[in-house]
Design an enzyme around this catalytic site. Structure first.
Site, mmCIF file in Angstrom:
data_model
loop_
_atom_site.group_PDB
_atom_site.id
_atom_site.type_symbol
_atom_site.label_atom_id
_atom_site.label_comp_id
_atom_site.label_asym_id
_atom_site.label_seq_id
_atom_site.Cartn_x
_atom_site.Cartn_y
_atom_site.Cartn_z
ATOM 1 N N PRO A 112 -4.111 2.422 0.217
ATOM 2 C CA PRO A 112 -3.573 3.707 -0.253
ATOM 3 C C PRO A 112 -2.076 3.715 -0.574
ATOM 4 C CG PRO A 112 -3.755 3.735 2.121
ATOM 5 C CD PRO A 112 -4.311 2.402 1.678
ATOM 6 N N GLY A 113 -1.370 2.589 -0.417
ATOM 7 C CA GLY A 113 0.002 2.549 -0.903
ATOM 8 C C GLY A 113 1.075 2.213 0.111
ATOM 9 N N GLY A 114 0.701 1.955 1.361
ATOM 10 C CA GLY A 114 1.708 1.675 2.374
ATOM 11 C C GLY A 114 2.580 0.482 2.043
ATOM 12 N N LYS A 115 1.957 -0.577 1.575
ATOM 13 C CA LYS A 115 2.718 -1.785 1.255
ATOM 14 C C LYS A 115 3.521 -1.589 -0.028
ATOM 15 C CE LYS A 115 -0.695 -4.512 3.752
ATOM 16 N NZ LYS A 115 -1.411 -3.309 4.263
ATOM 17 N N ARG A 138 -9.618 5.535 -4.659
ATOM 18 C CA ARG A 138 -8.496 5.123 -3.818
ATOM 19 C C ARG A 138 -7.182 5.075 -4.609
ATOM 20 N NH1 ARG A 138 -8.945 2.350 0.857
ATOM 21 N NH2 ARG A 138 -7.658 0.612 0.157
ATOM 22 N N ASP A 178 -3.072 -8.000 -0.354
ATOM 23 C CA ASP A 178 -3.696 -7.579 0.898
ATOM 24 C C ASP A 178 -5.182 -7.450 0.589
ATOM 25 O OD1 ASP A 178 -3.729 -6.762 3.613
ATOM 26 O OD2 ASP A 178 -3.903 -4.685 2.968
ATOM 27 N N CYS A 231 -6.878 -8.077 7.273
ATOM 28 C CA CYS A 231 -6.945 -7.500 8.624
ATOM 29 C C CYS A 231 -8.238 -7.974 9.293
ATOM 30 C CB CYS A 231 -6.847 -5.977 8.586
ATOM 31 S SG CYS A 231 -8.095 -5.157 7.578
#
Length: 458
Positions: A112-115, A138, A178, A231
């Site tokens: 969703p854009g954290g990185k 997404r 990711d 992850c």
């Protein structure tokens, strides 16, 4: 928590005498994290105004744990884009990938854009960030998050990485992947992932990851760096994916990652993997660090970075920019090159010099959406407001964070602001504690609310 026997057996084989400590970590309380958005505020300045009890995440310079009873997503500073809520270990990939101002960067599987928001902060509104996700639903969350965080040198794509690779051969200075994965590292955080793992295990994701990383290799410039992360704990998805790249591309090599207490080395799954320094990759285990499971590998494409992007630089658009647009933009302290303004229908965009050609790509947003032309008038966008400092615009209402009008504004209500006697009628930029929130229309002491409906406080 009922963990699948197949999973338990693989973890026991992997961890050996650490296996019991790993199982015991499932009894620990869940960890919560936020990362300060240094594109808008320094970490030092944020700590001066933070209303939360924060504890530093040791290996993330701008990352902090917060207590479970805190509600940072229900605070005006969240709406001002001063921080991003993110699981602590998930902050690692964007932290590890070295970004220089002026770089052209790809976040390949970004939602969703954290990185992406951290990469944009490192770029400091220079260069270009292309942020992509193959999932259409997404990608909508991705767009919102990069805009609320004030990113303006962006292109948001909803595309298959293979098609991006066909378009951008040796184009990017840095790439972050990711990768989609089986999510074993998140079982402790979200046990719903266990059922998904039982249906779609590491074998399925491994094939996706191999395809994605090979696409990244094609797009990276010689001398450039690529960060691969998951992850999951599966060697098939982690070390074996890296070995697939190294075995098929002899122009790639692993790079050391700055060590932190608790980081574990990647597993030397074979003599060949040992020879290729697979132990330079990093694993995060929840029984060794205060974070969920993660895997990180930093790679360099051999060669000198002699390829420049002149072949991609456009000469600008031939858009005839209406005076109502230029008059508005010229009224405040916002640097832009008029030739890179693109008008599509009624919408006005400021596009990167690298991204003029849009054909053949599913583009969600190319550049910064400046606003919309409506019946010979210009209406500025929410994205533009978030990209501005309050000092950039001459007509401002800056509210204290404890002022009840802040939440009223975020809920879309009309504001009584007759106490702001120096504000002129017309467009006004609303802020909290010196940071932008959005637009309003001021007249006779009242603000007609122009905060974007889809972003409102619920």
């Amino acid at each position: 928590m009922n963990l699948p026997n197949k999973y338990l057996e693989s973890m026991k084989e992997m961890l050996g005498q650490d296996f019991d400590a790993y199982l015991k970590s499932f009894e620990d309380t869940r960890l919560y994290g936020l990362r300060v958005n240094n594109l808008k505020i320094s970490t030092e300045d944020f700590l001066k105004i933070s209303p939360f009890k924060l504890t530093p995440i040791p290996w993330i310079e701008n990352g902090f744990y917060y207590e479970e009873d805190e509600k940072p997503a229900k605070h005006p500073y969240y709406y001002a884009g001063l921080y991003y809520i993110q699981e602590p270990s998930a902050m690692t990939p964007a932290n590890v990938l070295p970004i220089n101002e002026g770089d052209v960067v790809l976040d390949m599987c970004a939602a969703p854009g954290g990185k992406s928001t951290e990469l944009a902060a490192k770029l400091n509104n220079t260069g270009l960030l292309v942020t992509n996700d193959i999932s259409n639903s997404r990608t909508k969350a991705l767009l919102k998050n990069v805009e609320i965080n004030g990113c303006n040198k962006i292109c948001v794509l909803n595309e298959d990485p293979k098609l991006i690779a066909d378009r951008f051969s040796e184009f990017f200075d840095k790439i972050l992947i990711d990768a989609p994965c089986s999510g074993e590292g998140m079982f402790r955080k979200d046990n719903k992932l266990i059922k998904a793992w039982e249906k779609t295990g590491p074998e399925v994701f491994s094939e996706i990851q191999k395809s994605v990383i090979m696409s990244g290799a094609k797009m990276l410039k010689p001398g450039g760096m690529m960060l691969y992360s998951t992850c999951t704990f599966s060697k098939l998805e982690d070390e074996e994916t890296i070995m697939h790249l190294l075995n098929n591309r002899d122009d790639f090599e692993l790079v050391d990652i700055k060590p932190y207490e608790g980081f574990s080395h990647g597993f030397e799954i074979s003599n060949e993997a040992k020879a290729k320094n697979i132990n330079k990759t990093v694993r995060i285990f929840p029984h060794k660090m205060k974070g969920e499971g993660h895997y990180v590998a930093l790679l360099r494409k051999k060669g000198d970075n002699e390829i420049n992007n002149i072949r991609y630089i456009s000469q600008g658009f031939n858009s005839k920019v209406p005076t109502e647009v230029t008059d508005f933009l010229d009224s405040f302290n916002f640097e832009y090159d008029k030739k890179y303004i693109n008008i599509r229908g009624t919408y006005v965009y400021l596009v990167s010099k690298y991204m003029q050609e849009e054909k053949g790509l599913r583009i969600i947003r190319n550049g910064l959406l400046l606003g919309e032309i409506k019946k010979n008038r210009f209406e500025p966008s929410q994205a533009l407001a978030m990209a501005l400092k309050l000092s950039d615009y001459p007509n401002v209402i800056n509210l204290d964070v404890k002022d009840e009008r802040v939440v009223k504004y975020l809920k879309g209500e009309t504001l009584d602001c007759d106490d702001f006697t120096d504000v002129k009628d017309g467009w006004v930029l609303i802020g909290v504690s010196g940071y932008s929130l959005g637009w309003g229309k001021f007249k006779n002491g009242q603000v007609k609310n122009k905060y974007l409906a889809g972003w409102r406080w619920m």
